[in-house]
Design a protein around this motif. Sequence first.
Motif, mmCIF file in Angstrom:
data_model
loop_
_atom_site.group_PDB
_atom_site.id
_atom_site.type_symbol
_atom_site.label_atom_id
_atom_site.label_comp_id
_atom_site.label_asym_id
_atom_site.label_seq_id
_atom_site.Cartn_x
_atom_site.Cartn_y
_atom_site.Cartn_z
ATOM 1 N N ASN A 47 0.823 -1.207 0.000
ATOM 2 C CA ASN A 47 0.000 0.000 0.000
ATOM 3 C C ASN A 47 0.858 1.259 0.000
ATOM 4 O O ASN A 47 1.970 1.260 0.525
ATOM 5 N N MET A 48 0.312 2.330 -0.552
ATOM 6 C CA MET A 48 0.965 3.628 -0.461
ATOM 7 C C MET A 48 1.082 4.064 0.997
ATOM 8 O O MET A 48 2.076 4.661 1.404
ATOM 9 N N HIS A 49 0.079 3.760 1.817
ATOM 10 C CA HIS A 49 0.157 4.188 3.215
ATOM 11 C C HIS A 49 1.147 3.359 4.025
ATOM 12 O O HIS A 49 1.412 3.670 5.190
ATOM 13 N N VAL A 50 1.724 2.348 3.407
ATOM 14 C CA VAL A 50 2.807 1.585 4.040
ATOM 15 C C VAL A 50 4.163 2.035 3.502
ATOM 16 O O VAL A 50 5.055 2.422 4.270
ATOM 17 N N LEU A 51 4.329 2.003 2.181
ATOM 18 C CA LEU A 51 5.633 2.301 1.581
ATOM 19 C C LEU A 51 5.906 3.799 1.464
ATOM 20 O O LEU A 51 7.070 4.207 1.370
ATOM 21 N N GLY A 52 4.848 4.622 1.474
ATOM 22 C CA GLY A 52 5.046 6.057 1.277
ATOM 23 C C GLY A 52 4.416 6.910 2.358
ATOM 24 O O GLY A 52 3.989 8.036 2.089
ATOM 25 N N TRP A 53 4.374 6.400 3.579
ATOM 26 C CA TRP A 53 3.679 7.089 4.666
ATOM 27 C C TRP A 53 4.155 8.525 4.860
ATOM 28 O O TRP A 53 3.349 9.442 5.053
ATOM 29 N N SER A 54 5.445 8.783 4.793
ATOM 30 C CA SER A 54 5.967 10.125 5.086
ATOM 31 C C SER A 54 5.545 11.155 4.045
ATOM 32 O O SER A 54 5.569 12.359 4.314
ATOM 33 N N TYR A 55 5.145 10.708 2.854
ATOM 34 C CA TYR A 55 4.736 11.645 1.803
ATOM 35 C C TYR A 55 3.288 12.105 1.953
ATOM 36 O O TYR A 55 2.897 13.142 1.407
ATOM 37 N N LEU A 56 2.485 11.338 2.693
ATOM 38 C CA LEU A 56 1.033 11.518 2.653
ATOM 39 C C LEU A 56 0.505 12.844 3.193
ATOM 40 O O LEU A 56 -0.544 13.302 2.725
ATOM 41 N N PRO A 57 1.155 13.501 4.135
ATOM 42 C CA PRO A 57 0.608 14.791 4.534
ATOM 43 C C PRO A 57 0.592 15.813 3.402
ATOM 44 O O PRO A 57 -0.198 16.764 3.430
ATOM 45 N N HIS A 58 1.452 15.630 2.389
ATOM 46 C CA HIS A 58 1.611 16.645 1.359
ATOM 47 C C HIS A 58 1.261 16.162 -0.054
ATOM 48 O O HIS A 58 0.830 16.953 -0.884
ATOM 49 N N GLN A 59 1.475 14.891 -0.336
ATOM 50 C CA GLN A 59 1.152 14.382 -1.664
ATOM 51 C C GLN A 59 0.783 12.907 -1.584
ATOM 52 O O GLN A 59 1.338 12.156 -0.780
ATOM 53 N N HIS A 60 -0.176 12.525 -2.421
ATOM 54 C CA HIS A 60 -0.611 11.131 -2.389
ATOM 55 C C HIS A 60 -0.612 10.498 -3.774
ATOM 56 O O HIS A 60 -1.171 9.425 -3.960
ATOM 57 N N VAL A 61 0.017 11.164 -4.740
ATOM 58 C CA VAL A 61 0.260 10.576 -6.055
ATOM 59 C C VAL A 61 1.705 10.885 -6.433
ATOM 60 O O VAL A 61 2.067 12.049 -6.624
ATOM 61 N N ILE A 62 2.528 9.851 -6.499
ATOM 62 C CA ILE A 62 3.939 10.003 -6.881
ATOM 63 C C ILE A 62 4.236 8.946 -7.936
ATOM 64 O O ILE A 62 4.056 7.752 -7.685
ATOM 65 N N ILE A 63 4.667 9.370 -9.102
ATOM 66 C CA ILE A 63 4.965 8.433 -10.176
ATOM 67 C C ILE A 63 6.434 8.586 -10.579
ATOM 68 O O ILE A 63 6.897 9.680 -10.893
ATOM 69 N N ASP A 64 7.160 7.481 -10.559
ATOM 70 C CA ASP A 64 8.560 7.422 -10.971
ATOM 71 C C ASP A 64 9.425 8.436 -10.223
ATOM 72 O O ASP A 64 10.103 9.286 -10.820
ATOM 73 N N LYS A 65 9.392 8.336 -8.914
ATOM 74 C CA LYS A 65 10.269 9.164 -8.089
ATOM 75 C C LYS A 65 11.730 8.849 -8.428
ATOM 76 O O LYS A 65 12.102 7.674 -8.540
ATOM 77 N N PRO A 66 12.588 9.850 -8.605
ATOM 78 C CA PRO A 66 14.006 9.576 -8.884
ATOM 79 C C PRO A 66 14.633 8.715 -7.790
ATOM 80 O O PRO A 66 14.373 8.923 -6.599
ATOM 81 N N ILE A 67 15.440 7.749 -8.205
ATOM 82 C CA ILE A 67 16.057 6.808 -7.264
ATOM 83 C C ILE A 67 17.569 6.954 -7.306
ATOM 84 O O ILE A 67 18.168 6.930 -8.385
ATOM 85 N N ASN A 68 18.169 7.112 -6.144
ATOM 86 C CA ASN A 68 19.621 7.125 -6.012
ATOM 87 C C ASN A 68 20.063 5.745 -5.535
ATOM 88 O O ASN A 68 19.976 5.431 -4.351
ATOM 89 N N ILE A 69 20.521 4.927 -6.469
ATOM 90 C CA ILE A 69 20.856 3.544 -6.119
ATOM 91 C C ILE A 69 22.116 3.448 -5.263
ATOM 92 O O ILE A 69 22.445 2.369 -4.763
ATOM 93 N N ASN A 70 22.820 4.562 -5.094
ATOM 94 C CA ASN A 70 23.997 4.556 -4.227
ATOM 95 C C ASN A 70 23.633 4.816 -2.767
ATOM 96 O O ASN A 70 24.466 4.630 -1.875
ATOM 97 N N ALA A 71 22.413 5.249 -2.542
ATOM 98 C CA ALA A 71 21.940 5.479 -1.181
ATOM 99 C C ALA A 71 21.369 4.185 -0.609
ATOM 100 O O ALA A 71 21.049 3.249 -1.344
ATOM 101 N N ARG A 72 21.229 4.151 0.707
ATOM 102 C CA ARG A 72 20.626 2.983 1.335
ATOM 103 C C ARG A 72 19.146 2.934 0.983
ATOM 104 O O ARG A 72 18.469 3.963 0.976
ATOM 105 N N PRO A 73 18.602 1.752 0.682
ATOM 106 C CA PRO A 73 17.167 1.660 0.376
ATOM 107 C C PRO A 73 16.314 2.245 1.501
ATOM 108 O O PRO A 73 16.623 2.083 2.691
ATOM 109 N N ASP A 74 15.235 2.935 1.118
ATOM 110 C CA ASP A 74 14.348 3.559 2.098
ATOM 111 C C ASP A 74 13.221 2.635 2.550
ATOM 112 O O ASP A 74 12.489 2.956 3.488
ATOM 113 N N ILE A 75 13.062 1.500 1.894
ATOM 114 C CA ILE A 75 12.051 0.512 2.282
ATOM 115 C C ILE A 75 12.761 -0.653 2.950
ATOM 116 O O ILE A 75 13.707 -1.220 2.403
#
Length: 230
Positions: A49-77
Amino acid sequence: MPTDIVFTGESELQHIAPGRNVMQFDNVPKRGSMGFIVFKDDRPHLLSNMHVLGWSYLPHQHVIIDKPININARPDINSMVNNELRPVAYFRSGVIDHRIDAAIALIPEQLFDLINERHDIFSIQDPLIFPPQPINIPIPVRMLGAVSGFKNSAIVSVTASKTFNYPFGPQTIVSIIALHPCCSQPGDSGSPVYEPESGRIVGIIIGRDQNLQYSFVIPFPTIQTAFDLP
């Protein structure tokens, strides 16, 4: 008898699997369940669910498509495995609107060996599709949740609607599937639901009603359309 075979639990070797716990960052209080492993651009993604994987985004946005990914950073999930936070994936896309609450996260190549798609119990190749009409005879299904484990229930409606409360406000979601009896608990959001006899998938859990009579499911075909999945 001495042996060179070592038996190790799935929690150690393959923690990226449907029905395992998952959360954004280290947000244990809002963790849910991993849904199916799906493929987009021929790369494996985790569905929940979006409310599981994207909880921190929900106060401000609830539609995110193809968010840029930095594969050198630690995974956020991440997933909690034996009281230790383990990386799972990078958030990619998520949507909450009148038809859906779902998100996908890209599983990086270095974690491929930790994936278990659970082909032993279901296949995403031939999902069940229901015409928008009354269900006269309940259809047996099974859920695999991070909290509840395997739970049996039955589809009693494929045209249900339910209002859920999110950080951005209430959202009514329509044309969802209702299961009775209620089979989910907090922490089971995103869990895969499937037909146990055939292994054909139905969708992922979104929540339950306040009277604990029904659990609700986002149909997999709706998810395929939203994220352009094969």
